[in-house]
Design a protein around this motif. Structure first.
Motif, short mmCIF file in Angstrom:
data_model
loop_
_atom_site.label_atom_id
_atom_site.label_comp_id
_atom_site.label_asym_id
_atom_site.label_seq_id
_atom_site.Cartn_x
_atom_site.Cartn_y
_atom_site.Cartn_z
N VAL A 486 38.43 27.06 33.53
CA VAL A 486 37.24 27.89 33.70
C VAL A 486 36.58 27.59 35.05
O VAL A 486 36.28 26.43 35.35
CB VAL A 486 36.21 27.65 32.56
CG1 VAL A 486 34.96 28.51 32.79
CG2 VAL A 486 36.83 27.95 31.21
N LEU A 487 36.37 28.64 35.85
CA LEU A 487 35.69 28.50 37.14
C LEU A 487 34.60 29.56 37.23
O LEU A 487 34.86 30.75 37.05
CB LEU A 487 36.68 28.67 38.30
CG LEU A 487 36.07 28.65 39.71
CD1 LEU A 487 35.39 27.31 40.00
CD2 LEU A 487 37.12 28.95 40.77
N ARG A 488 33.37 29.12 37.52
CA ARG A 488 32.24 30.03 37.69
C ARG A 488 31.57 29.72 39.03
O ARG A 488 31.13 28.60 39.26
CB ARG A 488 31.23 29.89 36.55
CG ARG A 488 31.83 30.20 35.17
CD ARG A 488 30.76 30.13 34.08
NE ARG A 488 31.35 30.31 32.76
CZ ARG A 488 31.62 31.49 32.21
NH1 ARG A 488 31.32 32.60 32.87
NH2 ARG A 488 32.16 31.57 31.01
N VAL A 489 31.52 30.71 39.90
CA VAL A 489 30.94 30.56 41.23
C VAL A 489 29.87 31.62 41.40
O VAL A 489 30.14 32.82 41.22
CB VAL A 489 32.01 30.71 42.33
CG1 VAL A 489 31.36 30.58 43.70
CG2 VAL A 489 33.11 29.67 42.16
N HIS A 513 41.78 30.69 32.76
CA HIS A 513 41.52 31.57 31.62
C HIS A 513 40.24 32.37 31.80
O HIS A 513 40.13 33.48 31.29
CB HIS A 513 41.44 30.76 30.33
CG HIS A 513 42.77 30.27 29.85
ND1 HIS A 513 42.94 29.58 28.67
CD2 HIS A 513 44.00 30.37 30.40
CE1 HIS A 513 44.22 29.28 28.51
NE2 HIS A 513 44.88 29.75 29.55
N THR A 514 39.25 31.79 32.50
CA THR A 514 37.97 32.45 32.73
C THR A 514 37.58 32.31 34.19
O THR A 514 37.58 31.20 34.73
CB THR A 514 36.86 31.85 31.84
OG1 THR A 514 37.20 32.02 30.46
CG2 THR A 514 35.53 32.51 32.10
N LEU A 546 44.70 34.81 33.10
CA LEU A 546 43.28 35.13 33.00
C LEU A 546 42.99 36.00 31.78
O LEU A 546 43.65 37.01 31.53
CB LEU A 546 42.82 35.85 34.26
CG LEU A 546 41.31 35.90 34.49
CD1 LEU A 546 40.78 34.50 34.81
CD2 LEU A 546 40.96 36.85 35.64
N GLU A 547 41.96 35.59 31.01
CA GLU A 547 41.53 36.34 29.84
C GLU A 547 40.14 36.94 30.01
O GLU A 547 39.82 37.96 29.38
CB GLU A 547 41.54 35.43 28.60
CG GLU A 547 42.93 34.91 28.23
CD GLU A 547 42.90 33.97 27.06
OE1 GLU A 547 41.79 33.63 26.58
OE2 GLU A 547 43.98 33.54 26.61
N LYS A 568 46.68 44.15 37.90
CA LYS A 568 48.14 44.16 37.66
C LYS A 568 48.65 42.77 37.33
O LYS A 568 49.61 42.62 36.56
CB LYS A 568 48.87 44.71 38.88
CG LYS A 568 48.83 46.22 39.00
CD LYS A 568 49.69 46.69 40.17
CE LYS A 568 49.75 48.21 40.21
NZ LYS A 568 50.57 48.70 41.35
N ALA A 569 48.00 41.74 37.89
CA ALA A 569 48.46 40.36 37.68
C ALA A 569 47.86 39.74 36.43
O ALA A 569 48.23 38.63 36.06
CB ALA A 569 48.11 39.50 38.89
N THR A 570 46.93 40.43 35.77
CA THR A 570 46.24 39.85 34.61
C THR A 570 46.53 40.67 33.36
O THR A 570 45.63 41.31 32.80
CB THR A 570 44.72 39.77 34.86
OG1 THR A 570 44.24 41.07 35.22
CG2 THR A 570 44.41 38.80 35.98
#
Length: 774
Positions: A486-489, A513-514, A546-547, A568-570
């Motif tokens: 999980v990464l939030r910026v 994932h997030t 990634l979800e 397209k990648a997710t």
């Protein structure tokens, strides 16, 4: 009156039971066991007359009698704390909430236990008794709480916290002297390295003390030099000594077993002699000489050394090497490796001139980052990842000046010399400016922080320094034990378009994932598209895990063509949130829906916030009839700004036919009374809707409109025999205070039908506040 009679002083005349209960509560020290055996109807009257300490001990007895203490704890909160806690409707255990807040207030001197007889009992220590219920603790200002907790008389309190505490927060910190920092070191070592803390959060620190900030980050990552550095109050950490002794004994035993096995197999005498000694030195998990500066080992060997993360801490075998001399025979065998490092050791010796100085380590991190991680612009754009990890000045693999590296983790002397302990899995930094130097330090820590699962960076003024953070995360992602998900910026300004930053992050971290990216304003110096940074714009995005993807645009146009490679990648994307995006042309939203339908077959939740959809009625209806979506949010999207009554009827008809939609959120769309009443038809007798949650917050709803909606909903429920899936109605920030009696009647009748989540919002005050800041 300091006794329970004060609680019943208003009762005139007192009953015999009340007098008896007051007498029993005064003598609980002698009668406690007998009281717990009382019948339920007697215990029910006695529980409110107990102190918080006795009430906490009565929990098991109350449960056996079929009684709940929750109403008593809630009343205690109202009487003592005198505030409404945030998210009060989601609190499931008021006992824990009260005792946790009670602990914090007593620790920081906010609450005087002598102010209420229920808080004062000479048989109990307030901190010790409530510490067992503390899972979250906030330390503020001059860290007075850390000093108090590490005092000798609170040793047992600290032991309790080591088992119960999960979240440690630092808020509004100020610079403090070295003695206070020593207390902080002892606290972090006990709660993080030898405790259960899994999350460290720091917030609201406008001018951070660099040494203090790096100290908290480093110890949260599991790094520290033990021995004399931890002899803050008396002797070095006893837990470290015990674990080091246990691991040494285990290593020696395994080495002896290996030696016996080799002897049985007929090995040569030299092999039999060397096996036990090498196993004692290196241990079962790590290579020898792990604490030597500027190590020239491969990244696999170096990273694999990391000790257990997130569980009980174990000192690494490099700790053993720092305590036990290496026999001459083994030193000869390792001589070539040592010879290559000797120059770096001599060069770095000056940093550790005084081994008693607790903060050598922190100062050295900052200095060595400067020596090896400066001038990120020297690396040509477009270099491949391998070149970056070996030579890029901004890479977390860059070592001490004068040392050549072929790989490995941080490559910083101080991290190499430090022992590795247990580390946290979540790091949050809110409103703390991070300089380039601090970002490089954090990048080095991240590169081997294998226990890290969640990273939140909010309003840190990163700008271009985000690339330095990503380089550390790129190194971490290569580690076989990496758990980062999980990464939030979020920040005030974006130094590149949001879609481009998302592409860069997913190219670097395909295992996420997030991902949440959020900016308030667009940097006027940035370009308008991916061509502003060709290295990111042309990077191919590998297939991602990634979800959840959340993007808050700084009022910039949403170009589906730029977002297309990401989608397209997710393929596994389940939740997409787009906030504050501008639609450059009427066809853009339709194109986005086509791409979502084609590229994200698993999408379940779609959210638009502050996106003008007034002219996109067709696309709104297409979304509402999508059989794959289970939750749709149109928040402050001006849905009915230029619509006709037919549009609302079409929305209701579409939702009635969609049996897969479970949640519809429409906050901030100016529904008003008449549109709210019309929405009740979603649950009519001819509806096949499975809608469970409806959010109509901030929609100018008045009490009479809510009452009419309630009556209509009750009629539909009667027609369907009560078989309506509707479970929750959210009503935050509406105009219900204009007629309190009507609002209360409507809410009472609604709660018989579904769960109602509302608040005591004063619209007139909110309007006054709005006018005052215009």
């Amino acid at each position: 009156r300091s006794v329970p009679e004060a609680a019943m002083a208003a009762e005139r005349p007192r009953s015999l039971f009340a007098l008896s209960a007051a007498a029993v509560s005064r003598s609980m020290a002698a009668l406690e066991r007998d009281v717990w055996a009382l019948p339920g109807h007697l215990l029910r009257g006695l529980l409110p007359l107990l102190t918080v300490f006795r009430l906490e001990r009565a929990e098991d007895a109350a449960r056996r009698a079929g009684l709940s203490t929750q109403p008593i704890w809630r009343k205690l909160w109202d009487d003592v704390m005198k505030t409404r806690p945030p998210n009060a409707e989601s609190i499931t255990c008021w006992r824990k909430k009260f005792l946790e807040t009670f602990f914090s207030n007593v620790l920081h001197g906010v609450l005087d236990v002598s102010s209420d007889w229920r808080l004062n009992d000479r048989h109990f220590s307030p901190l010790l008794h409530s510490s067992l219920h503390v899972s979250q603790l906030t330390l503020c200002n001059m860290l007075q709480g850390a000093v108090e907790l590490t005092a000798e008389h609170n040793h047992k309190v600290l032991e309790n916290l080591a088992g119960s505490l999960r979240i440690l927060k630092f808020q509004h910190l100020l610079s403090c002297d070295q003695s206070i920092k020593r207390s902080l070191v002892l606290l972090l070592h006990r709660l993080v390295h030898h405790g259960s803390v899994s999350q460290v959060s720091m917030c609201s620190w406008p001018v951070p003390d660099t040494v203090l900030l790096v100290l908290i980050l480093t110890m949260s990552a599991g790094f520290w030099r033990s021995g004399n550095a931890l002899a803050c109050h008396s002797s070095p950490c006893g837990l470290c000594r015990e674990e080091d002794k246990a691991q040494s004994q285990q290593s020696a035993q395994e080495g002896a077993e290996r030696g016996c096995d080799a002897e049985r197999e007929g090995s040569t005498t030299k092999e039999v002699d060397d096996a036990p000694m090498s196993s004692v030195l290196s241990g079962p998990r790590s290579p020898p000489l792990r604490n030597t500066a500027c190590e020239e080992t491969s990244s696999e060997v170096s990273c694999g050394h990391t000790s257990t993360q997130g569980g009980s801490s174990h000192c690494s075998s490099s700790e053993q090497l720092s305590c036990h001399p290496i026999p001459r025979k083994t030193r000869r065998r390792l001589k070539p490796a040592v010879g290559r490092k000797r120059r770096c050791l001599r060069r770095s010796r000056g940093h550790y001139a005084d081994p008693e100085d607790l903060y050598d380590f922190v100062f050295t991190v900052a200095r060595e980052n400067n020596s090896g991680l400066l001038d990120k612009t020297r690396t040509p754009e477009g270099e491949n990842t391998e070149n970056q990890t070996s030579s890029s000045p901004g890479s977390p693999y860059t070592g001490h000046a004068g040392c050549k590296k072929r790989g490995g983790p941080a490559g910083i002397l101080s991290l190499k010399a430090a022992h590795r302990f247990r580390s946290v899995s979540t790091l949050e930094l809110f409103s703390i400016p991070l300089t380039g130097e601090t970002c490089r330090t954090l990048s080095n820590l991240l590169s081997s922080w294998v226990s890290l699962e969640n990273l939140v960076l909010s309003y840190n003024g990163l700008n271009a320094n985000i690339s330095c953070i990503l380089s550390g995360l790129r190194a971490l992602a290569r580690h076989p034990e990496c758990r980062f998900r999980v990464l939030r910026v979020s920040d005030m300004f974006s130094h590149m378009p949001c879609t481009e930053l998302v592409r860069c992050i997913l190219s670097t971290l395909p295992q996420l994932h997030t991902l949440s990216v959020s900016f308030d304003l667009k940097n006027q110096l940035e370009g308008s598209g991916p061509e502003a940074n060709p290295s990111c714009g042309k990077a191919e995005i590998p297939e991602s895990c990634l979800e959840v993807l959340e993007i808050r645009f700084p009022r910039e146009p949403l170009h589906t063509a730029f977002l297309l490679p990401v989608l397209k990648a997710t393929k596994s994307l389940q939740q997409l949130s787009l906030d504050s995006a501008m639609l450059p042309c009427p066809q853009e939203l339709g194109l986005l829906l086509e791409v979502l339908k084609e590229c994200t077959p698993n999408l379940k939740k779609l959210s638009f916030h502050d996106v003008n959809l007034a002219e996109h009625q067709k696309e709104v209806l297409l979304l509402l009839q999508d059989p794959g979506l289970q939750e749709i949010t149109f928040s402050f999207c001006r849905l009915f700004e230029s619509s006709t009554a037919e549009f609302l009827s079409e929305i209701i008809s579409t939702v009635k036919r969609n049996s897969s939609l479970k949640s519809l959120k429409l906050p901030g769309n100016r529904l008003g009374n008449h549109r709210l009443v019309a929405l009740a038809d979603i649950f009519s007798e001819d509806s096949s809707s499975s809608l469970c949650q409806l959010d109509v917050s901030s929609n100018c709803i008045k009490p009479d409109g809510l009452l009419e909606f309630t009556r209509k909903l009750e009629g539909h429920m009667q027609q369907r025999g009560g078989q309506v899936p509707f479970a929750e109605l959210r009503l935050f920030q509406n105009w219900l205070e204009q007629d309190a009696d009507t609002a209360q009647e409507a809410l009472r009748r609604l709660r018989a039908v579904c769960s109602v989540v509302s608040d005591a919002w004063d619209s007139s005050q909110a309007f006054a506040d709005y006018i005052s800041v215009m």
